[in-house]
Structure formats: structure tokens, C-alpha cells
Design a protein around this motif. Structure first.
Motif, PDB file in Angstrom:
ATOM      1  N   MET A   1       0.829  -1.198   0.000  1.00  0.00           N
ATOM      2  CA  MET A   1       0.000   0.000   0.000  1.00  0.00           C
ATOM      3  C   MET A   1       0.862   1.246   0.000  1.00  0.00           C
ATOM      4  SD  MET A   1      -3.103  -0.898   2.616  1.00  0.00           S
ATOM      5  CE  MET A   1      -4.155  -2.318   2.348  1.00  0.00           C
ATOM      6  N   ILE A   2       0.428   2.222  -0.758  1.00  0.00           N
ATOM      7  CA  ILE A   2       1.060   3.544  -0.712  1.00  0.00           C
ATOM      8  C   ILE A   2      -0.019   4.539  -0.332  1.00  0.00           C
ATOM      9  CG2 ILE A   2       2.374   5.293  -1.936  1.00  0.00           C
ATOM     10  CD1 ILE A   2       3.340   3.174  -3.822  1.00  0.00           C
ATOM     11  N   TYR A   3       0.305   5.357   0.624  1.00  0.00           N
ATOM     12  CA  TYR A   3      -0.703   6.189   1.253  1.00  0.00           C
ATOM     13  C   TYR A   3      -0.169   7.609   1.314  1.00  0.00           C
ATOM     14  CZ  TYR A   3      -4.200   7.104   4.966  1.00  0.00           C
ATOM     15  OH  TYR A   3      -5.233   7.583   5.712  1.00  0.00           O
ATOM     16  N   VAL A   4      -0.920   8.538   0.753  1.00  0.00           N
ATOM     17  CA  VAL A   4      -0.492   9.942   0.785  1.00  0.00           C
ATOM     18  C   VAL A   4      -1.314  10.691   1.818  1.00  0.00           C
ATOM     19  CG1 VAL A   4      -0.554  12.115  -0.480  1.00  0.00           C
ATOM     20  CG2 VAL A   4       0.328  10.076  -1.580  1.00  0.00           C
ATOM     21  N   THR A   5      -0.667  11.461   2.658  1.00  0.00           N
ATOM     22  CA  THR A   5      -1.412  12.244   3.639  1.00  0.00           C
ATOM     23  C   THR A   5      -0.602  13.472   4.040  1.00  0.00           C
ATOM     24  OG1 THR A   5      -2.496  12.205   5.775  1.00  0.00           O
ATOM     25  CG2 THR A   5      -0.475  10.949   5.584  1.00  0.00           C
ATOM     26  N   HIS A   6      -1.272  14.468   4.560  1.00  0.00           N
ATOM     27  CA  HIS A   6      -0.543  15.582   5.146  1.00  0.00           C
ATOM     28  C   HIS A   6      -0.688  15.533   6.669  1.00  0.00           C
ATOM     29  CE1 HIS A   6      -4.634  17.219   4.433  1.00  0.00           C
ATOM     30  NE2 HIS A   6      -4.473  17.552   5.682  1.00  0.00           N
ATOM     31  N   ASP A   7      -1.400  14.491   7.134  1.00  0.00           N
ATOM     32  CA  ASP A   7      -1.673  14.350   8.573  1.00  0.00           C
ATOM     33  C   ASP A   7      -0.627  13.422   9.179  1.00  0.00           C
ATOM     34  OD1 ASP A   7      -4.672  13.736  10.467  1.00  0.00           O
ATOM     35  OD2 ASP A   7      -2.604  13.310  11.019  1.00  0.00           O
TER      36      ASP A   7
END
Lengths: 363, 325
Positions: A188-194
Motif C-alpha cells: 500500500m502507498i498512502y499519501v497524507t498531510h496528517d
């Protein structure tokens, strides 16, 4: 099921470089989180992996197969969008079955996959509803279900929780963590700013900044051993305090005399003899700050504001206008610290030293 | 007085008359009838606010009643009278219409128009909207396709008269036939097919309208859903027909019904091209052929047209309102 390798990957729009020389190996079963300030290109990088953006330079392979020019649907990826991107005119069932229908799967196969995913995500009773009749959290689950039914090698999440309210965000975050647990082989690749999402979900975090990768590592590596001032301040909240000073003693441990207050503090980071007298910045996280009376201290100042949160009290020291205040965190309630002048120190293993923005630990 | 000056004065008086009316009426309401002061100030403000919308709507309601509702009722009544308008004959005009083969042709032709033109114009408009969005010179193409909208129906008909002209040196159809060694013919006299040659003109005009509205709607389709579909493996055709079109269905229906209503009113094209001859009669041109000769009958046709348009109109308004929500 899938190793992803990015080698020298770059992205430019015309003359504008957005990403430069990205090198990253992602192993099967990892949950990689891309974080970074807005506009750092984390979503662009994800969309390049997905095939929605052209790769301007370098090579990108999945399981050894070069994917640069392979259309998105044949890369074995599935993507969950921030806005869910559900097809509004289709029922939940049809939303999930869409990809399988195109792939020409038999009706029995489709039903099995859709029902299986619905079971996993507690969507059974909503299968015949339209997306508009669902709550935000349910919609996001449908979007995840749409990814699951395709049984992809790689799952891509583009800020999937940003449109949910705070309580739902926590619940859905835990659901994603459980989902990952159930599917240990999927990457899984997960983008977040949190950064809370990043810290809790990731097996490794990729911090992106200045058109490239700032640091890659497990969440705790980044927290405990950031390689630069940027990463140090980006991970952790409130952000790490940086105190200007001068190296006064070198060796296996480094002693720094800070400008404010004139005290000295020891760091476990080693330094060379020629570092003697070098201008550096000492980094101490607010939660690592302790009040001290000894002559060994990092900072002395007057507390301007206290914020008692019950379990901890945040101390904001007076700062010159335009400068970030030094922040300390003390366990328990210390509202009476306000207006007091306190001396703050930290144990040597928690003291970071950066010369020219780079950690001495990584030289 | 020159008509130019007259027109300018009319515009001036009209525009400033409206502004003056709203300003004065508002002032009268707020300062004289229900002044926002004194012991009843709260009650006065509430009442003034309740009355204000009606004050502003009044001119429109009046104009619509005089120029729309009254004529409709007047037409209904007139259609029950004989040719001279002095003898009540009940539904006589309608029964004689029903027995007239010419009226039946007009009705059937009108049904054909109402089916073919909106369908074709909407379809072409949709296709053009999608294709021009992907071209660098798409906006130029769009302006060209939109241009016929600015031409009057009579003007457009005259242009197409040249296209259909019998002289192979003028008409393109006969030029092609000539090139293939065939004898010239008059397309407008081919029974049955000539209807379609006339419809082409209206499709040519209305495609621009459909294109503009649908192009805006297509741009409103969330990019994410399209990207999700691409990742799901949908090709361009599937993305267009399964993802984009269903999401703009509401707009398509509004465009479709708007054109349908227009079709049911257009008579200029038939009137200019064939005068309703050669089996191309439609209801409005049929009505025209009775106007001033037998007003009773002509108004009866007008009423029939209204009854046919009404349900389409209601549907159209409903859809448009749903779109807005």
C-alpha cells in the motif's frame, strides 16, 4: 505480491521541475506513507505510480516489469481518492462491479468478489443504494471496496481521510489498519498531510520536500533520528525546538553552548575535532524538555503562556517578535508556571544537533 | 421621427421607467405606507418585507397576464367560433381538423420533427462538445458550430436553399449527383425524405446550442470519477458513455426538451423552403395557411400546438429545477 522500484524518477511540467531523482524501493507487504508540506509533489508521485501522470524521467518497475508506459488499468494497482470518486449514477454494487465487468469476469465471479468485499467492509445492506444515500464514511468504504474487488498488487490511497470529520477519521484510520492486517501481502502507498495518520499507519514513511525525498524510515526512526532540521520539525507536534549555539566539546558526545541563557547541554551525537567552535542548532522536542536547576541546560526563559491540557501542560516561552517561541511540555498540570523563569534541559539521547541543517548523526 | 430615434427613446424610457418604478415603489413602501419608525416599527418592517416581493413581481405578472394568459383564453374562445367569428360552433373547428388529411399529415410530420431534430441536435451537440474539448483549436471549432444560432430561421433557410438548389452549379447535392453523372433533382420535392432535408436545417442551427450547454456540463463532471474509471480499465468510449453521459443526464434532458419545444413552434423553415407543399406541412405552417382566412380554424390549430407543447414544457421546467438544486 509486488516490489515497487523507483529509480531516478522525475516529473516536470514543461520547464517546471516538480520532482527530481526519486529513488525508492518498496517491498511487498509494506505500507508506505508519503508525507510532506502541501505542494511538495506527494500526490503527483502517487499519480505517477498510478499512471495518471506521465513519468518524465527515470524508471518505475513493479515486480521487475517497467511500468513507465503501461496504462493504469494494467499496472495491477487500485486507487482510493480523497473525494471518493464514486460513480454517482451507479449503486454501490455496480460501483464495485464496474472494473470486473470491464475485465469480462463472469457474473458468479463478480458476485463473489463484491459480496466478499461488502462483507469485509460492512456494506452488505447498502449494496443497492446510490452513493448519495450514504454517509461520508460509508462512501469511503465503498471506494475502498471498489479497490479490494480488483484484488490489486498495489493499493494507492490519496489522502483518503481528508474529507471525513475528526471522529470518523480516527475510526476509518483504524479500519484501514485492520484491512492491512487482513491482507499482509498487499502493498500500500498512502499519501497524507496528517502526521498522525503517517505515524500510526506506516511501516515506513517517506518525507518529501524540495522536489525530492528528505528522509525515508520507520515512523520512530524519523521521530527519534531525523536527518535534517526539516524532517525534525515536520514530524512531531508541537514541532521540535531549534536553539542556536556553538560546539564547545567534541568526541563521542557533543557539548553545545546555547546562545540564550549561556548554558551548555550534552548530546549523544558524536562530533569530530574540527567541529569545535562550529555554529550549530540544537533540536529538542517539547516532550523531551525537563525543568532543571543545574548549570547544564539548553534554554532559560520566561513562560509567556501555559496551556493545561490535563495530562500535560504546554509552556510557551517569551520569544522575540517574528520568532517561533520555544515550547516545553510537562506532564500533569502546571498552570502556575506562567510568568516564571525556567531553565530547561533534556537527557543526552534526546538532544539532536544540526550543523547546516543536517544532523550530526547522519554525517 | 426617425425609427432609430424612436427606438432609442423606447429603450431609454423602458429601462429607466423600470428603475424608477422599483425605486419609487420601494420608497413609498418603506417611508410612507409602513415607515420603519413609530410605535409599530417591528410590525411595519415585517409587513413591508412581506409586500415587497409582490411589488417587484407586479409588473411582470401584469405583463404576463395581458400578453400571455389573456391571449390563451381568448384563443380558446375564438377557436369555438366560426370563420367570421360571429357564430358559436363548439368543437366544430376541431372535428373538421380531425377530418382533414392535410392536418393529419402536419401532425405526423410534426411528430417526426419532434423526434428527430432534438435527438439529432442533442447527439451532435454532445459529440462535438466532447471532441472539441480535447482539441487545441476546439474553441474556434466551437464558435463556428455555434454561429448558426445567430442566424434567423429564414436566413438559414435561404442558405440551405442554395445547398438544395436544382442547378448543379449552385446546389451541392446536385453538384455531387452531376459529378456521378446523374440527372439533377429537387431534394425538396422528394416525398417523405424532403421532411428530413428540412429538419437538417434546424439541427444545423440547434447543434450549437446543445454543444454550448453540454460542454459546460461535461466540464462539471468530477475529474476523479473519470480517473477512477480509467484505473478501473474503462476505455475512452466507456468513460464517455458509462461515466460522463449518465452524470450529465439531467442537462441532456433539459437540452432535449428545450429543443423539442422550439421544434413544435418553428414554422419559418417550412414556410420559407416549401410553403408546406410536397407533403412537408407541419402544425405551425398549417396554422399559418389558415391565418386571416379562417381565424377560428387557425386558433384551433394553435390550441392543439399548445396542448402538445404543454407536457414537454412542464417536464422541462421540472428537470431544470431539479438541476438547479
Amino acid at each position: 505480491m509486488a516490489d515497487l522500484i523507483l529509480k531516478g524518477v522525475a516529473k516536470s511540467y514543461g520547464d517546471v521541475n516538480v520532482l527530481n531523482d526519486i529513488n525508492l524501493d518498496i517491498e511487498t507487504g509494506e505500507l508506505i506513507v508519503f508525507v510532506g508540506p502541501s505542494g511538495c509533489g506527494k500526490s503527483t508521485l502517487l499519480r505517477m505510480v498510478a499512471g495518471l501522470e506521465k513519468i518524465s524521467g527515470g524508471t518505475f518497475t513493479i515486480d521487475g516489469q517497467v511500468m513507465n508506459d503501461v496504462p493504469p488499468s494494467q499496472r495491477g494497482i487500485a486507487m482510493v481518492f480523497q473525494t471518493y470518486a464514486l460513480y454517482p449514477h451507479m449503486t454501490v454494487r455496480d460501483n464495485m462491479a464496474f472494473a470486473l465487468n470491464i475485465a469480462g469476469k463472469s457474473k458468479a465471479e463478480i458476485d463473489e468478489a463484491v459480496n466478499g468485499a461488502a462483507e469485509k467492509l460492512q456494506l452488505k445492506e447498502y449494496l443497492d443504494r446510490l452513493p448519495k444515500a450514504l454517509s461520508g464514511g460509508q462512501r469511503q468504504r465503498v471506494a475502498i471496496g471498489r479497490a479490494i474487488v480488483r484484488d490489486p498488487k498495489v493499493y494507492l490511497f490519496d489522502e483518503p481521510l481528508s474529507n471525513l470529520d475528526a471522529a470518523l477519521r480516527v475510526a476509518t484510520r483504524i479500519e484501514i489498519a485492520q484491512l492491512k492486517e487482513q491482507m499482509p501481502d498487499s502493498t500500500m502507498i498512502y499519501v497524507t498531510h496528517d502526521q498522525v495518520e503517517a505515524m500510526t499507519l506506516a511501516s515506513r514513511i517517506v518525507v518529501l520536500a524540495n522536489k525530492g525525498i528528505a528522509q525515508v524510515g520507520t515512523p520512530l526512526e524519523l521521530y527519534e533520528r531525523p536527518n535534517s532540521e526539516f524532517v525534525a520539525q515536520f514530524i512531531g507536534s508541537p514541532q521540535m525546538n531549534l536553539l542556536a549555539g556553538e560546539i564547545v566539546e567534541t568526541g563521542a558526545q557533543t557539548r553545545v553552548q546555547t546562545d540564550q541563557g549561556g548554558g551548555t547541554i550534552v548530546s549523544d551525537y558524536p562530533s569530530n575535532a574540527d567541529d569545535q567552535g562550529a555554529r550549530v542548532r540544537v533540536g529538542i522536542r517539547p516532550e523531551d524538555m525537563v525543568v532543571t536547576d543545574s548549570a547544564d541546560f539548553a534554554y532559560e526563559g520566561k513562560v509567556a503562556i501555559t496551556e493545561a491540557l490535563g495530562e500535560v501542560t504546554l509552556l510557551y516561552f517569551e520569544a522575540a517578535t517574528g520568532q517561533d517561541p520555544v515550547i516545553g511540555k510537562r506532564p500533569g498540570v502546571h498552570s502556575d508556571d506562567r510568568h516564571k523563569t525556567l531553565r530547561m534541559s533534556a537527557p543526552p539521547e534526546k538532544v539532536h544537533v544540526f550543523r547546516d541543517g543536517v544532523s550530526l548523526h547522519y554525517r | 421621427m426617425s425609427p432609430l430615434v424612436q427606438g432609442a427613446i423606447t429603450i431609454f424610457v423602458g429601462v429607466f421607467g423600470c428603475v424608477g418604478y422599483f425605486y419609487a415603489a420601494n420608497l413609498l413602501l418603506d417611508k410612507v405606507i409602513y415607515p420603519a419608525k413609530g410605535p409599530n416599527i417591528g410590525r411595519n418592517i415585517n409587513r413591508a418585507n412581506a409586500i415587497r416581493p409582490w411589488l417587484f413581481l407586479l409588473p411582470a405578472i401584469l405583463a404576463l397576464s395581458i400578453y400571455l394568459v389573456y391571449p390563451v383564453i381568448g384563443s380558446l374562445i375564438r377557436s369555438m367560433y366560426n370563420r367570421a367569428g360571429n357564430e358559436f360552433i363548439g368543437l366544430g373547428n376541431y372535428t373538421s381538423l380531425a377530418g382533414d388529411p392535410e392536418f393529419q399529415t402536419a401532425l405526423i410530420n410534426n411528430a417526426l420533427w419532434a423526434l428527430v431534430v432534438p435527438a439529432a441536435a442533442t447527439f451532435f451537440g454532445l459529440v462535438v462538445a466532447q471532441l472539441t474539448d480535447r482539441l487545441s483549436w476546439g474553441n474556434i471549432a466551437k464558435s463556428l458550430i455555434f454561429m448558426p444560432m445567430a442566424i434567423s430561421f429564414v436566413g438559414a433557410s435561404l442558405i440551405w436553399k442554395f445547398v438544395y438548389a436544382g442547378d448543379p452549379d449552385i446546389g451541392i447535392i446536385n453538384a455531387i449527383r452531376d459529378g456521378m453523372g446523374l440527372d439533377p433533382l429537387d431534394p425538396l420535392q422528394l416525398p417523405f425524405w424532403n421532411n428530413f432535408f428540412l429538419m437538417v436545417i434546424l439541427v444545423w442551427i440547434q447543434t450549437g446550442f446543445a454543444m454550448v450547454i453540454l460542454s459546460a456540463a461535461l466540464r462539471g463532471v468530477p475529474e476523479d470519477t473519470i480517473e477512477a474509471a480509467i484505473i478501473d480499465g474503462a476505455g475512452p468510449f466507456r468513460v464517455f458513455f458509462r461515466i460522463k453521459v449518465p452524470q450529465i443526464m439531467g442537462t441532456i434532458v433539459v437540452v432535449w426538451t428545450t429543443i423539442t419545444i422550439l421544434v413544435l413552434k418553428v414554422f419559418d423553415i417550412v414556410y420559407t423552403m416549401t410553403g408546406g407543399n410536397f407533403g412537408t406541412e407541419i402544425l405551425p405552417s398549417y396554422m399559418m395557411s389558415f391565418m386571416f382566412r379562417d381565424d377560428g380554424r387557425a386558433t384551433a390549430v394553435a390550441v392543439v400546438i399548445m396542448i402538445v407543447v404543454l407536457p414537454v414544457m412542464i417536464w422541462n421546467i421540472r428537470q431544470a429545477q431539479k438541476e438547479m438544486r
